[in-house]
Design an enzyme around this catalytic site. Structure first.
Site, PDB file in Angstrom:
ATOM      1  N   HIS A 363     -18.178 -18.996  15.784  1.00 59.07           N
ATOM      2  CA  HIS A 363     -18.184 -17.652  15.202  1.00 59.07           C
ATOM      3  C   HIS A 363     -16.838 -17.238  14.643  1.00 59.07           C
ATOM      4  CE1 HIS A 363     -22.175 -16.418  16.826  1.00 59.07           C
ATOM      5  NE2 HIS A 363     -21.853 -17.270  17.787  1.00 59.07           N
ATOM      6  N   LYS A 554     -17.435  -0.922  12.901  1.00 58.69           N
ATOM      7  CA  LYS A 554     -17.253  -2.285  13.406  1.00 58.69           C
ATOM      8  C   LYS A 554     -16.063  -2.255  14.358  1.00 58.69           C
ATOM      9  CE  LYS A 554     -16.766  -3.564   9.019  1.00 58.69           C
ATOM     10  NZ  LYS A 554     -17.625  -4.726   8.907  1.00 58.69           N
ATOM     11  N   ARG A 555     -15.856  -3.345  15.115  1.00 58.09           N
ATOM     12  CA  ARG A 555     -14.672  -3.402  15.952  1.00 58.09           C
ATOM     13  C   ARG A 555     -13.430  -3.199  15.093  1.00 58.09           C
ATOM     14  NH1 ARG A 555     -15.175  -5.088  21.422  1.00 58.09           N
ATOM     15  NH2 ARG A 555     -12.902  -4.944  21.401  1.00 58.09           N
ATOM     16  N   LYS A 560     -10.221  -6.857   9.506  1.00 63.36           N
ATOM     17  CA  LYS A 560     -11.337  -6.078   8.958  1.00 63.36           C
ATOM     18  C   LYS A 560     -10.839  -4.960   8.038  1.00 63.36           C
ATOM     19  CE  LYS A 560     -14.242  -7.023  13.045  1.00 63.36           C
ATOM     20  NZ  LYS A 560     -15.476  -7.684  12.577  1.00 63.36           N
ATOM     21  N   THR A 662     -22.700  -8.811  10.373  1.00 65.02           N
ATOM     22  CA  THR A 662     -24.126  -8.537  10.476  1.00 65.02           C
ATOM     23  C   THR A 662     -24.371  -7.048  10.208  1.00 65.02           C
ATOM     24  OG1 THR A 662     -23.775  -8.429  12.868  1.00 65.02           O
ATOM     25  CG2 THR A 662     -24.841 -10.408  12.009  1.00 65.02           C
ATOM     26  N   LYS A 666     -27.326  -4.898   8.099  1.00 69.64           N
ATOM     27  CA  LYS A 666     -28.033  -3.708   8.600  1.00 69.64           C
ATOM     28  C   LYS A 666     -27.898  -2.552   7.605  1.00 69.64           C
ATOM     29  CE  LYS A 666     -26.865  -5.339  13.153  1.00 69.64           C
ATOM     30  NZ  LYS A 666     -25.818  -5.329  14.196  1.00 69.64           N
TER      31      LYS A 666
HETATM   32  C1  26Q Z   1     -12.846 -15.145  24.228  1.00 71.95           C
HETATM   33  C2  26Q Z   1     -12.049 -15.535  25.288  1.00 71.95           C
HETATM   34  C3  26Q Z   1     -11.679 -14.638  26.259  1.00 71.95           C
HETATM   35  C4  26Q Z   1     -12.128 -13.336  26.187  1.00 71.95           C
HETATM   36  C5  26Q Z   1     -12.930 -12.939  25.135  1.00 71.95           C
HETATM   37  C6  26Q Z   1     -13.289 -13.837  24.145  1.00 71.95           C
HETATM   38  C7  26Q Z   1     -14.152 -13.408  23.029  1.00 71.95           C
HETATM   39  C8  26Q Z   1     -15.205 -12.537  23.221  1.00 71.95           C
HETATM   40  C9  26Q Z   1     -15.998 -12.124  22.167  1.00 71.95           C
HETATM   41  C10 26Q Z   1     -13.936 -13.891  21.747  1.00 71.95           C
HETATM   42  C11 26Q Z   1     -14.740 -13.486  20.690  1.00 71.95           C
HETATM   43  C12 26Q Z   1     -15.783 -12.600  20.899  1.00 71.95           C
HETATM   44  C13 26Q Z   1     -16.663 -12.122  19.830  1.00 71.95           C
HETATM   45  C14 26Q Z   1     -16.643 -12.575  18.602  1.00 71.95           C
HETATM   46  C15 26Q Z   1     -17.523 -12.043  17.568  1.00 71.95           C
HETATM   47  O1  26Q Z   1     -18.221 -11.060  17.758  1.00 71.95           O
HETATM   48  N1  26Q Z   1     -17.553 -12.676  16.393  1.00 71.95           N
HETATM   49  C16 26Q Z   1     -18.414 -12.223  15.321  1.00 71.95           C
HETATM   50  O2  26Q Z   1     -19.639 -12.920  15.421  1.00 71.95           O
HETATM   51  C17 26Q Z   1     -20.587 -12.404  14.501  1.00 71.95           C
HETATM   52  C18 26Q Z   1     -21.899 -13.126  14.747  1.00 71.95           C
HETATM   53  O3  26Q Z   1     -21.823 -14.433  14.301  1.00 71.95           O
HETATM   54  C19 26Q Z   1     -20.099 -12.572  13.078  1.00 71.95           C
HETATM   55  O4  26Q Z   1     -21.018 -11.931  12.231  1.00 71.95           O
HETATM   56  C20 26Q Z   1     -18.719 -11.962  12.899  1.00 71.95           C
HETATM   57  O5  26Q Z   1     -18.224 -12.249  11.613  1.00 71.95           O
HETATM   58  C21 26Q Z   1     -17.773 -12.487  13.967  1.00 71.95           C
HETATM   59  O6  26Q Z   1     -16.525 -11.828  13.887  1.00 71.95           O
END
Ligand code: 26Q
Length: 824
Positions: A363, A554-555, A560, A662, A666
């Site tokens: 991702h 979004k976050r 972004k 995503t 939406k």
């Molecule tokens: C990793 C290690 C330790 C703690 C937290 C994490 C962690 C947690 C969540 C790293 C990344 C995430 C989330 C990532 C995320 O939401 N990525 C998004 O995924 C979507 C679905 O594929 C994409 O549409 C987005 O572009 C992407 O940013």
């Protein structure tokens, strides 16, 4: 008078009403006079749950009897949001429920609003998992979600003086009517200890993991109701329980207290979701969470498989395991360990089975987000796994083509161990190597994977990387969130689009129908009114329904580029003040999104938006033509109110950095026009809606790459040559928005100038403003705007997560729909 168990399944208004009263009294323990709104929510949820249980058991039984191949979606996040409307809508009893509540003098909206939002995820990745669950169940695919039942979901965001402040999200505080605790489904998960070598019965070298600490994983199941209610799948979340090995029989108080303390500590494993969504944090507890839920899930998967099988040869024909990012990638080593150490398989056989079973979704390409755990930590916490990882690595590197070619740079990229500095295990490489398929989440992202992070792996395994562009469920994101538009659509093309979103293309011709356009606008207006009321409630700000609702939700992240949006906001504010006689199109800039608690820059940008809002919203010289609002605590529930009301969708990441997005899908599905860069799935959205129906601006991923490769650019020159940008930045720099602390935004200005403007905010500013202007001009022509909005909605069929899940099912998982038999 119906028998009790028939009554429990009946979907008519009277039965529902009787069920509500029975549940209220006998389970919630209140009478109608004393019941609060929350009591009614629990009551209704329990009665609805009754209508799910039989079909749930039918589904599970059908999978069992057919010994169907199942897909297991392993994810540290499931951002499911509320479930009441979802269940009612998918069961097709929304109206019946509303009427039953009506007869009891209750408002459905109040009941629905009493449900907490299950925020077991950060953002896109977690919501994607939730959309996939809906799509799998809606298409009768045997899919299971496996994750952690966090006691605290993603923190609640509040603003104090415009600054983000985090509060614990206690979604389980009043109980969770949707879940079924399974205290008998309990697996031990080990940590620490050491590995002992011994000779097995045939004299072969073997290993056992001894002197470890144990924690138990206990299952909680939530039914996943598919559209139409035929298939009900399972989301199984693990909760940490201390083992009873803790010895409380000590003779002094100190030892007793220590034992209790240990018990509490081991239950911390499922306490809280880490709020970092893009930066790897390297915390030991996080690593333990990853192993905890992965190990429990694999043990459960093997137990289920062994109900029908005696050898593991068929495991890949009966189980597909999808890794949602690298978070569960330790599962590769864990399955090897279970097969070899516990079930006595030989290495080669175990490896063949493991690779054929796992697949991995990537991702992100951001280097700071790629998980790499210190070798010293892994060997301390999971000594046997570290051994296995070394063995996988040694066998692979010995055979790799790079070795034959003597190409050391390539070998070191392929290694599971990053040898630079303190040695680390590269979880992405482990996931890649242990999987038969690896996928990106948009066409662009997948190509970039091949060219960047996984270039050497791609050369080694050219058939492994595949694209699976993300999707969203039309049930939640159109039918439930936007009843006004859904009903309009169904009135013209029927209800087929709900389970086959491709059918929504039939609306394209309606773009030329003046009556339809008027009704489309009316639906949007209704949603904008609903959002305006929400904004007033949340922020106290009054916004104009006729203004452009320009939405960036979004976050919060530098890539972004919410900052680009605020800079345009300030520039627009200046233009409006400079030209008070012009008849401006009124604009409402709507922001929402959480920042990771430790991400100072992101929090500072939130504060900047709030500071700009304070000045702009109270400046009479703009005559209410510009409003800025930052809605607190963005979550699935807020998204369901905001997205249907949007006119403009801001998708403005630095090209090459957003894997897919995503929210972009939406918003377009709900008739917003996108202003965006050619990043992630925006590229494919443009292909679907046509270049005339989207506002594309900015550098392309290739241009960004070239620019950076050629030593970057000089943001100071760009700023000096753009008066509007210079003025906006000067105002921020001199405290026009922060008179109480004029230096507050120095870090932002620093990043945009001396810092080299890594995210190319200044480089894209002028073209972004051009796109914004074009959108504002178009909005004056309400018929033309509506035409494009309709084409957007009508062109989004391909972005259904049903399509995405089907691609996974046929090209990666090889799983097929199973029709449950409901024989009562
Ligand atoms: C990793 C290690 C330790 C703690 C937290 C994490 C962690 C947690 C969540 C790293 C990344 C995430 C989330 C990532 C995320 O939401 N990525 C998004 O995924 C979507 C679905 O594929 C994409 O549409 C987005 O572009 C992407 O940013």
């Amino acid at each position: 008078y119906k028998s009790r168990d028939i009554e429990r399944r009946s979907l008519d208004v009277d039965s529902l009403k009787r069920s509500f009263l029975e549940w209220l009294v006998y389970s919630v323990g209140k009478d109608a006079r004393a019941a609060t709104r929350r009591d009614w929510f629990h009551t209704v949820a329990l009665a609805v749950r009754d209508r799910v249980v039989d079909r749930w058991m039918d589904t599970t039984r059908s999978y069992y009897h057919e010994d169907a191949k199942r897909v297991y979606y392993l994810s540290l996040e499931f951002l499911i949001g509320r479930l009441l409307t979802n269940s009612l809508s998918n069961l097709g009893i929304m109206d019946e429920c509303r009427q039953a509540l009506d007869r009891l003098g209750l408002s459905m909206d109040d009941v629905v609003d009493s449900e907490p939002d299950a925020a077991l995820g950060n953002g896109g990745l977690g919501r994607l998992a939730a959309c996939f669950l809906d799509s799998m169940a809606s298409q009768g695919l045997p899919g299971y979600g496996y994750g952690i039942r966090y006691e605290f979901g993603l923190f609640e965001q509040r603003f104090e003086n415009g600054w983000q402040v985090e509060h614990p999200e206690q979604w389980l505080q009043f109980g969770n009517p949707w879940e079924f605790a399974r205290p008998e489904v309990l697996y031990p998960v080990q940590f620490y200890g050491r590995v002992e070598e011994f000779r097995d019965s045939v004299g072969e070298r073997a290993y056992r993991w001894v002197d470890s600490e144990r924690v138990l994983a206990m299952a909680y199941d939530t039914p996943v109701v598919g559209y139409g209610g035929d298939t009900i799948n399972t989301l199984r979340l693990w909760s940490a329980r201390a083992t009873s090995d803790f010895n409380f029989g000590h003779f002094n108080e100190g030892a007793y207290m220590k034992a209790v303390e240990q018990k509490i500590l081991s239950e911390n494993l499922s306490r809280v979701l880490y709020p970092n969504d893009a930066t790897e944090i390297g915390k030991e507890l996080r690593f333990k969470q990853e192993y905890f839920f992965t190990s429990a899930s694999l043990q459960d998967i093997l137990r289920r498989y062994l109900q029908h099988h005696t050898s593991f040869d068929n495991l890949p024909n009966k189980a597909a395991i999808q890794l949602n990012d690298t978070h569960p990638a330790i599962g590769i080593a864990e399955l090897m360990r279970l097969l070899i150490d516990q079930h006595g398989l030989r290495w080669e056989k175990a490896w063949e089975i493991t690779q054929a079973t796992f697949a991995y979704t990537n991702h992100t390409l951001l280097p700071e987000a790629l998980e790499a755990w210190p070798v010293r930590m892994v060997e301390r916490i999971l000594p046997r796994h570290m051994q296995i990882i070394y063995e996988i690595n040694a066998k692979f590197l010995t055979r790799s083509k790079a070795k034959a070619a003597g190409d050391n740079a390539r070998l070191s990229h392929l290694s599971l161990i990053d040898e630079r500095g303190d040695r680390r295990v590269r979880m992405g490489n482990l996931a890649f190597l242990g999987s038969h398929k690896v996928n990106g989440v948009s066409a662009l992202h997948t190509e970039l994977m091949k060219e960047t992070v996984f270039a050497d792996f791609h050369a080694e395994f050219p058939d492994r990387i595949t694209n699976k562009t993300n999707g969203i469920t039309p049930r939640r994101w159109l039918k439930q969130a936007n009843p006004a538009l859904s009903e309009l659509i169904s009135s013209r093309i029927g209800e087929g689009w709900i389970s086959d979103l491709g059918q929504i293309a039939a609306l394209k011709e309606k773009a030329d129908d003046v009556v339809f356009r008027e009704e489309f606008r009316r639906a949007k207006r209704k949603n904008k009114k609903r959002l305006a009321a929400y904004i007033a409630r949340q922020t106290g700000e009054e916004v104009q329904i006729d203004s452009i609702f320009d939405v960036q939700v979004k976050r919060m992240h530098e890539y972004k580029r919410q900052l680009l949006n605020v800079l345009h906001t300030v520039a627009l504010y200046n233009e409006m003040r400079d030209n008070p006689t012009v008849s401006w199109v009124p604009v409402t800039k709507i922001f929402a999104g959480k920042a990771a608690p430790s991400y100072h820059m992101a929090k500072l940008i939130i504060k900047l938006i709030n500071d700009v809002a304070k000045v702009v919203n109270h400046d009479p010289s703009v005559h209410d033509n510009l409003k800025v609002v930052y809605l607190p605590n963005y979550n699935v529930t807020a998204a369901e109110i905001i997205i249907p009301a949007a006119d403009i969708s801001e998708q403005i990441s630095t090209a090459g950095m957003e894997a897919s997005g995503t929210g972009n899908m939406k918003l377009a599905l709900n008739g917003a026009l996108t202003i965006g860069t050619l990043d992630g799935a925006n590229v494919e959205i443009r292909e679907q809606v046509g270049a005339d129906n989207i506002f594309i601006f900015g550098l392309t991923a290739e241009e960004v790459n070239d620019l950076r490769a050629n030593g970057g650019f000089n943001p100071r020159e760009v700023i000096a040559s753009n008066p509007a940008l210079k003025r906006a930045l000067d105002m921020i720099a001199t405290g026009a928005f922060s008179p109480d602390d004029r230096n507050r935004y120095q870090p932002i200005l620093q990043a945009l100038t001396d810092g080299g403007d890594h995210f190319l905010v200044t480089a894209d500013f002028a073209d972004y403003c051009r796109a914004q202007d074009a959108a504002m001009q178009l909005y004056r022509d309400s018929e033309e705007w509506t035409r494009k909005a309709i084409i957007n909605t009508a062109s989004m069929g391909w972005f259904s997560s049903d399509r995405t899940v089907n691609e996974y099912a046929t090209e990666i998982w090889d799983v097929h729909p199973v029709k449950p038999t409901h024989d009562g």
